[in-house]
Design a protein around this motif. Structure first.
Motif, PDB file in Angstrom:
ATOM      1  N   CYS A   1      16.997  -0.561 -35.301  1.00 57.71           N
ATOM      2  CA  CYS A   1      15.939   0.448 -35.441  1.00 57.71           C
ATOM      3  C   CYS A   1      15.366   0.456 -36.864  1.00 57.71           C
ATOM      4  CB  CYS A   1      16.488   1.836 -35.134  1.00 57.71           C
ATOM      5  SG  CYS A   1      16.969   2.052 -33.426  1.00 57.71           S
TER       6      CYS A   1
ATOM      7  N   CYS B   1      22.443   4.248 -32.516  1.00 59.60           N
ATOM      8  CA  CYS B   1      22.321   5.330 -33.503  1.00 59.60           C
ATOM      9  C   CYS B   1      22.249   6.707 -32.840  1.00 59.60           C
ATOM     10  CB  CYS B   1      21.173   5.083 -34.478  1.00 59.60           C
ATOM     11  SG  CYS B   1      19.586   4.755 -33.751  1.00 59.60           S
TER      12      CYS B   1
ATOM     13  N   THR C   1      15.127   5.386 -32.652  1.00 58.60           N
ATOM     14  CA  THR C   1      16.526   5.527 -32.229  1.00 58.60           C
ATOM     15  C   THR C   1      16.813   4.576 -31.068  1.00 58.60           C
ATOM     16  OG1 THR C   1      15.861   7.293 -30.729  1.00 58.60           O
ATOM     17  CG2 THR C   1      16.703   7.976 -32.875  1.00 58.60           C
ATOM     18  N   CYS C   2      18.090   4.336 -30.851  1.00 62.09           N
ATOM     19  CA  CYS C   2      18.536   3.485 -29.757  1.00 62.09           C
ATOM     20  C   CYS C   2      19.945   3.950 -29.368  1.00 62.09           C
ATOM     21  CB  CYS C   2      18.541   2.022 -30.190  1.00 62.09           C
ATOM     22  SG  CYS C   2      19.884   1.632 -31.321  1.00 62.09           S
TER      23      CYS C   2
ATOM     24  N   CYS D   1      22.231  -1.130 -36.188  1.00 58.82           N
ATOM     25  CA  CYS D   1      21.347  -1.422 -35.051  1.00 58.82           C
ATOM     26  C   CYS D   1      20.020  -1.918 -35.607  1.00 58.82           C
ATOM     27  CB  CYS D   1      21.154  -0.184 -34.176  1.00 58.82           C
ATOM     28  SG  CYS D   1      20.339   1.180 -35.026  1.00 58.82           S
TER      29      CYS D   1
ATOM     30  N   LYS E   1      18.275  -0.367 -39.642  1.00 60.32           N
ATOM     31  CA  LYS E   1      19.447   0.461 -39.908  1.00 60.32           C
ATOM     32  C   LYS E   1      20.707  -0.391 -40.085  1.00 60.32           C
ATOM     33  CE  LYS E   1      17.559   4.514 -37.564  1.00 60.32           C
ATOM     34  NZ  LYS E   1      17.793   5.538 -36.517  1.00 60.32           N
TER      35      LYS E   1
END
Ligand SMILES: [Zn+2]
Length: 480
Positions: free
Chosen positions: A25, A41, A37-38, A23, A20
């Motif tokens: 991901c 995001c 996701t993290c 980040c 992304k």
């Protein structure tokens, strides 16, 4: 009164990066909801974005390929609004000082002159998540939020309102699609939303220079729908004005099932979003060297390649256009020319048999079972007189099915062309004897019967007789 449509397009191009924009991901499409996701995001408090360098590289490539200037110092801004698929409450985008500015593309609509369409800007932004509703997905009831798409990198390409018809809009859009897929920065998959378009449409009386109020049609994801949506919207606005009504500035949705657009919400203005520079991200500074390095690394673009095909290979404009529809197709063709030498012959086969077989089997050129080298070998068999052009098509089908070399197929199936005059004369004599009536007709001046004899000879030889030899011998014998 006659009306003139005015159209501008805002195209969202999803960048083909592995991760992304802010980040690490994955951007893989179709994963289990919320599995990619993290904290960044998901928009959790205190999580900080870190810009993905690849996104900047891709944006520079897109800008250079659309004749834009690259902004040496561009700024990320927060675009503030609430929606359940946007947990941060703002989208990171660019407002003032976008990365690319003031570009253009030349388009050619069939039967018209070349026309230059201005590109106002290209900016970088992150995508939002997605709402999933029970009535259209596998969800049992209610609605859910899937944030896998949140923070996926996008370019937004904003054109000037230079387009004057739905046809122009589609040609421009296809051209842009061709460029971003050619560069390899976007997979171009419109069904999955990797390339989608908002169309700003207004109408004004012909001859006027005062733009009418525009409506924005959101998120159209096929070329056909773009054309239909714009045409519907033009008609709707003209009818509204002629009925004494007024077009209001609003956002509309296109429904492919009804072929109509409908109002979604009143159109917001830029100031509604309270843009301001994102304090978590420093200005993006791009050095002159970086831009030049990127420029050097650009591939030959479709337009340049098309021009070269005409100038160097002597192809007709039309062929050059078709063969540069995608980078892979043009590379296949060039490999074929390199192996065979006759560009026009290779072009005919690529645009004919190859394209037909690809379409019939839903295969992409990248997975074409007949390699350019094998195609060249097949064409050399025609050149050498080993097989006729007609038999070559049979051989081609067998190559497609079996993956065998053309020569192996010709030998196996006994397809070698008969050029031996003795053998062909024997066939002709037999046919003339069996069709004395037609021979008389021909000699009486009815030359059309000639085709009948050619057909009979080819049939008797199972397509293997050399057509040139057949013609020559037939003329001699019929004239008696
Ligand atoms: Zn993440």
């Amino acid at each position: 009164m006659k009306y003139q449509p005015v159209i501008g397009l805002e195209v969202h191009v999803q960048l083909k990066t592995d991760t992304k924009i802010f980040c690490g991901c994955s951007t893989q499409f179709g994963a289990e909801p919320n599995s990619q996701t993290c904290p960044v995001c998901l928009g959790l408090p205190g999580a900080l974005p870190v810009l993905n360098k690849k996104v900047v590289e891709f944006a520079i490539k897109a800008g250079l390929s659309t004749n834009c200037s690259i902004t040496p110092r561009s700024i990320f801004a927060r675009k503030n609004y609430f929606y359940p698929d946007l947990p941060k409450g703002y989208q990171i985008s660019q407002f003032e000082d976008p990365i690319c500015q003031r570009g253009w593309l030349d388009i050619l609509v069939e039967g018209e002159e070349h026309k230059r369409i201005g590109i106002t800007r290209i900016h970088i932004e992150e995508d939002a998540g997605k709402l999933v509703h029970a009535d259209v997905s596998g969800l049992e009831d209610g609605s859910g939020v899937d944030l896998n798409r949140a923070c996926t990198p996008l370019l937004e390409v904003v054109s000037e309102p230079d387009l004057r018809s739905s046809d122009e809009a589609v040609v421009y859009l296809k051209k842009l699609h061709q460029i971003v897929t050619w560069l390899g920065i976007c997979d171009g998959n419109m069904e999955e939303g990797s390339f989608r378009c908002d169309a700003n449409v207004s109408v004004m009386p012909v001859g006027s220079d005062k733009l009418g109020t525009r409506a924005e049609i959101k998120n159209v994801n096929s070329f056909r729908f773009v054309k239909q949506a714009i045409e519907y919207e033009i008609k709707r606005q003209i009818e509204l004005i002629e009925d004494g009504g007024k077009v209001v500035q609003e956002t509309r949705l296109y429904d492919p099932n009804s072929g109509k657009t409908r109002s979604m919400r009143g159109k917001e203005e830029a100031h509604d979003y309270r843009y301001f520079p994102d304090p978590d991200l420093v200005p993006l500074v791009i050095s002159y060297d970086w831009i030049e390095h990127s420029r050097q690394g650009l591939p030959e673009l479709p337009e340049q390649r098309r021009t070269r095909f005409v100038a160097e290979l002597g192809l007709p404009e039309y062929d050059a256009e078709v063969l540069t529809a995608s980078r892979s197709l043009s590379e296949y063709f060039e490999a074929g020319v390199e192996a065979h030498g006759n560009a026009k012959l290779v072009a005919n086969w690529v645009m004919g048999e190859i394209t037909r077989a690809l379409n019939d089997t839903g295969t992409s050129i990248e997975n074409c079972p007949v390699s350019p080298l094998q195609l060249a070998e097949l064409l050399k068999l025609i050149d050498a007189g080993t097989i006729s052009g007609k038999i070559a098509k049979t051989v081609f089908d067998a190559m497609w099915q079996s993956g065998k070399t053309p020569y192996a197929i010709v030998e196996e199936q006994g397809l070698i062309q008969v050029s031996d005059t003795g053998a062909i004369e024997t066939i002709i004599d037999g046919i003339m004897a069996a069709n004395a009536g037609q021979v008389e007709e021909y000699r009486g001046g009815k030359e059309k019967v000639f085709g009948f004899f050619v057909g009979q000879v080819m049939k008797a030889s199972k397509g293997k007789a050399n057509p040139a030899v057949v013609n020559e011998l037939l003329i001699a014998k019929l004239k008696g």
